[in-house]
Design an enzyme around this catalytic site. Structure first.
Site, PDB file in Angstrom:
ATOM      1  N   ARG A  87      13.689   9.209   0.412  1.00  0.00           N
ATOM      2  CA  ARG A  87      12.489   9.490  -0.394  1.00  0.00           C
ATOM      3  C   ARG A  87      12.424  10.991  -0.642  1.00  0.00           C
ATOM      4  O   ARG A  87      12.353  11.770   0.310  1.00  0.00           O
ATOM      5  CB  ARG A  87      11.229   8.999   0.330  1.00  0.00           C
ATOM      6  CG  ARG A  87       9.971   9.401  -0.387  1.00  0.00           C
ATOM      7  CD  ARG A  87       8.697   8.763   0.179  1.00  0.00           C
ATOM      8  NE  ARG A  87       7.577   9.290  -0.556  1.00  0.00           N
ATOM      9  CZ  ARG A  87       6.616  10.077  -0.051  1.00  0.00           C
ATOM     10  NH1 ARG A  87       6.591  10.360   1.245  1.00  0.00           N
ATOM     11  NH2 ARG A  87       5.665  10.547  -0.814  1.00  0.00           N
ATOM     12  N   HIS A 105       4.307  15.623  -5.245  1.00  0.00           N
ATOM     13  CA  HIS A 105       4.091  15.886  -3.819  1.00  0.00           C
ATOM     14  C   HIS A 105       3.505  17.297  -3.728  1.00  0.00           C
ATOM     15  O   HIS A 105       4.089  18.202  -3.137  1.00  0.00           O
ATOM     16  CB  HIS A 105       5.386  15.732  -3.028  1.00  0.00           C
ATOM     17  CG  HIS A 105       5.194  15.467  -1.560  1.00  0.00           C
ATOM     18  ND1 HIS A 105       5.727  14.381  -0.914  1.00  0.00           N
ATOM     19  CD2 HIS A 105       4.523  16.155  -0.612  1.00  0.00           C
ATOM     20  CE1 HIS A 105       5.407  14.418   0.380  1.00  0.00           C
ATOM     21  NE2 HIS A 105       4.668  15.496   0.588  1.00  0.00           N
ATOM     22  N   GLU A 120      -0.298  11.136  -1.377  1.00  0.00           N
ATOM     23  CA  GLU A 120      -1.525  11.445  -0.646  1.00  0.00           C
ATOM     24  C   GLU A 120      -2.589  12.157  -1.477  1.00  0.00           C
ATOM     25  O   GLU A 120      -2.925  13.322  -1.200  1.00  0.00           O
ATOM     26  CB  GLU A 120      -1.191  12.277   0.596  1.00  0.00           C
ATOM     27  CG  GLU A 120      -0.229  11.578   1.534  1.00  0.00           C
ATOM     28  CD  GLU A 120       0.062  12.400   2.803  1.00  0.00           C
ATOM     29  OE1 GLU A 120      -0.267  13.592   2.824  1.00  0.00           O
ATOM     30  OE2 GLU A 120       0.596  11.823   3.753  1.00  0.00           O
ATOM     31  N   ASN A 123       1.674   6.271   4.358  1.00  0.00           N
ATOM     32  CA  ASN A 123       2.020   7.341   5.294  1.00  0.00           C
ATOM     33  C   ASN A 123       1.105   7.202   6.500  1.00  0.00           C
ATOM     34  O   ASN A 123      -0.114   7.278   6.367  1.00  0.00           O
ATOM     35  CB  ASN A 123       1.814   8.718   4.653  1.00  0.00           C
ATOM     36  CG  ASN A 123       2.796   8.985   3.516  1.00  0.00           C
ATOM     37  OD1 ASN A 123       3.696   8.187   3.267  1.00  0.00           O
ATOM     38  ND2 ASN A 123       2.623  10.096   2.848  1.00  0.00           N
ATOM     39  N   TYR A 140       0.377   8.531  10.443  1.00  0.00           N
ATOM     40  CA  TYR A 140       0.669   9.475  11.527  1.00  0.00           C
ATOM     41  C   TYR A 140      -0.117   9.193  12.796  1.00  0.00           C
ATOM     42  O   TYR A 140       0.381   9.397  13.896  1.00  0.00           O
ATOM     43  CB  TYR A 140       0.422  10.914  11.064  1.00  0.00           C
ATOM     44  CG  TYR A 140       1.507  11.374  10.123  1.00  0.00           C
ATOM     45  CD1 TYR A 140       2.687  11.888  10.616  1.00  0.00           C
ATOM     46  CD2 TYR A 140       1.373  11.229   8.749  1.00  0.00           C
ATOM     47  CE1 TYR A 140       3.721  12.275   9.776  1.00  0.00           C
ATOM     48  CE2 TYR A 140       2.400  11.611   7.883  1.00  0.00           C
ATOM     49  CZ  TYR A 140       3.574  12.125   8.407  1.00  0.00           C
ATOM     50  OH  TYR A 140       4.595  12.484   7.575  1.00  0.00           O
ATOM     51  N   GLU A 163       6.059   7.497   5.076  1.00  0.00           N
ATOM     52  CA  GLU A 163       6.131   8.613   6.020  1.00  0.00           C
ATOM     53  C   GLU A 163       5.606   8.148   7.367  1.00  0.00           C
ATOM     54  O   GLU A 163       4.621   7.409   7.433  1.00  0.00           O
ATOM     55  CB  GLU A 163       5.276   9.820   5.591  1.00  0.00           C
ATOM     56  CG  GLU A 163       5.823  10.597   4.428  1.00  0.00           C
ATOM     57  CD  GLU A 163       4.975  11.813   4.062  1.00  0.00           C
ATOM     58  OE1 GLU A 163       4.277  12.361   4.947  1.00  0.00           O
ATOM     59  OE2 GLU A 163       5.015  12.192   2.888  1.00  0.00           O
TER      60      GLU A 163
HETATM   61  C1  FCB Z   1       2.020  14.535   5.170  1.00  0.00           C
HETATM   62  C2  FCB Z   1       2.728  15.142   3.981  1.00  0.00           C
HETATM   63  C3  FCB Z   1       4.109  15.623   4.281  1.00  0.00           C
HETATM   64  C4  FCB Z   1       4.206  16.265   5.641  1.00  0.00           C
HETATM   65  C5  FCB Z   1       3.561  15.424   6.704  1.00  0.00           C
HETATM   66  C6  FCB Z   1       3.618  16.001   8.079  1.00  0.00           C
HETATM   67  O1  FCB Z   1       0.649  14.559   4.980  1.00  0.00           O
HETATM   68  O2  FCB Z   1       2.828  14.203   2.949  1.00  0.00           O
HETATM   69  O3  FCB Z   1       4.521  16.459   3.240  1.00  0.00           O
HETATM   70  O4  FCB Z   1       3.738  17.554   5.594  1.00  0.00           O
HETATM   71  O5  FCB Z   1       2.221  15.188   6.374  1.00  0.00           O
END
Ligand code: FCB
Length: 475
Positions: free
Chosen positions: A77, A121, A166, A299, A301, A361
């Site tokens: 990606r 992005h 995002e 994405n 985290y 992500e």
């Molecule tokens: C996300 C972003 C990516 C990277 C990660 C850690 O929010 O899309 O570019 O910085 O966080």
């Protein structure tokens, strides 16, 4: 226990973005982006550095493609730098800019890596910012022109197109909190920017479909799993607020053609919107935004656990409650919570049913560097990867149509406002020499991709997994 399998044809990828890795800021006629301007502004970036060189991927892409090939990945990606293709934001596309991506896409395909392209992005051309940026409706039209130029050139080979990465971050971090480019702090403007991002997405979808027949078209959203801290009504309402502002503000327009009424009411109550009609929505906009898409890029985290009660030091609610001790957090201060990926995917499938999901992500920042043996023993990233891939395998087994996983990131890179202080890569980058060193996690990931399965957790870990986050004791 036998390994947890993934479906045949599953895409095993890594992700990067143009601004974070390319460098070559002035080459090939590339224009200035809002992130160049932001990074050049004193005090904006934690280590005071910029992305003019970054990972020098613009010159070293062949090496990076070979690296992915050597890890046995089958997908990548990437994002295109808007100001490399349209240096002034609008007008005639730059031949040099398009040529670069043309060669890169061909190189990826030759190496057996399916390119998923994200158009935006975050690196909006500065020239467009000067005309109002995402706060201006006209920027949506500029984005559609850019989508057209890029897909005219690459649409015959790129089979997966994502419009934005995002939009929440662009709108909120960039226009409300001001910690990202363009560094503004105006909540009403942030909501307007979010609408123009969504509108431009919806207007670009038919253009991408026309220029890239048969390709999949979608959008990438950041999602957190949001949970109330306790069973209290106040905590439930705090979780509802954050889920509305972070998740549903984007999902509802995209999949239901409407902004979530409760989240709108929250914003009215805070004075970010006037009562009544949303001032930035014009007739027909929501129909465009809800244009059907082929995939949702997710994405993920971490999770956010919300409280509706004041914090120990009097912090006003609604507020996020830290759930893990400091030493257990990643370098970003984020809790490692694999279960949240599973729960989030089930919820997205249940509530919005996108035809297909890609985890676009997922990753963690840890500071590991090569040791005396030249090897990077990033045990915590290995654990992170195993935990999240197991959670993902369980979500797929439960029926969620996830067709690929892209680890963030292939390379340590320029982590936005944190500069080079946070390392997310499967591959270590020495920013003085540009030397790349695959970490232990890269080898682990290569093995999982080759097996198309993730090793099962040890029995004790499986049995101690809390069935529901709400059942976990409060800290
Ligand atoms: C996300 C972003 C990516 C990277 C990660 C850690 O929010 O899309 O570019 O910085 O966080």
């Amino acid at each position: 226990m036998s390994p947890l399998p993934f479906p045949p044809g599953f895409l095993w990828g890594a992700a990067t973005s143009a601004f974070q890795v390319e460098g070559a800021a002035d080459e090939g006629g590339r224009g200035e982006s809002i992130w160049d301007r932001f990074a050049a502004t004193p005090g904006r970036i934690e280590d005071g550095r910029d992305a003019r060189v970054a990972c020098d991927h613009f010159h070293r892409w062949r090496e990076d493609v070979a690296l992915m090939q050597s890890l046995g990945l089958n997908a990548y990606r990437l994002s295109l730098a808007w100001p490399r293709i349209l240096p002034r934001g609008r007008g005639a596309p730059s031949a040099a800019g398009l040529d670069f991506y043309d060669r890169l896409v061909d190189g990826l395909l030759e190496a057996g890596l399916a390119p998923m392209v994200t158009l935006n992005h975050w690196d909006l051309p500065q020239a467009l910012q000067e005309r109002g940026g995402w706060g201006a409706r006209d920027t949506a039209a500029a984005f559609v022109e850019y989508a057209h130029a890029a897909s005219m050139r690459l649409g015959d080979r790129v089979r997966q197109w994502a419009t934005h990465n995002e939009p929440w971050c662009i709108a909120t971090l960039g226009h409300e909190q001001g910690c990202h480019a363009p560094g503004l702090t105006d909540p009403a403007l942030a909501l307007r920017a979010a609408h123009h991002l969504l509108l431009s997405h919806g207007q670009a979808v038919p253009v991408l479909r026309r220029n890239a027949p048969g390709a999949e078209v979608g959008i990438v959203l950041i999602h957190g799993q949001v949970e109330p801290h306790t069973g209290s009504a106040a905590d439930a309402d705090a979780a509802r607020w954050w889920d509305g502002a972070f998740n549903r503000w984007f999902l509802d327009p995209l999949f239901r053609g409407e902004y979530p009424a409760d989240a709108v009411a929250d914003r009215v109550a805070r004075g970010h919107l006037p009562p009544g009609e949303l001032p930035f929505v014009q007739p027909g906009d929501l129909g465009h935004i809800a244009e059907p898409i082929d995939f949702l890029g997710v994405n993920y985290y971490s999770r956010t656990v919300m409280s509706g009660a004041p914090g120990p030091a009097g912090e006003p609610p609604p507020r996020a409650v830290p759930m893990a001790p400091k030493e257990a957090l990643t370098e970003m201060g984020w809790e490692v919570w694999p279960q949240g990926l599973h729960d989030l995917l089930l919820r997205l499938h249940r509530d919005y049913a996108p035809p297909r999901i890609y985890v676009t992500e997922n990753g963690a920042a840890f500071p590991d560097a090569p040791g005396a043996d030249g090897v990077v023993h990033d045990a915590r990233r290995r654990d992170f990867l195993l935990g999240h891939l197991r959670a993902l395998a369980r979500a797929i087994a439960a029926g969620v149509p996830v067709a690929g996983y892209y680890h963030w990131s292939l390379l340590d890179n320029f982590e936005w406002a944190a500069g080079y202080t946070r390392r997310f890569g499967l591959v270590h980058v020495d920013f003085e020499t540009q030397r790349r060193t695959p970490k232990d996690s890269a080898r682990l990931y290569a093995g999982i991709a080759a097996a198309n399965a993730v090793p099962a957790p040890p029995p004790e870990a499986a049995s101690s997994r809390s069935p529901s986050p709400l059942a976990a004791p409060a800290p």
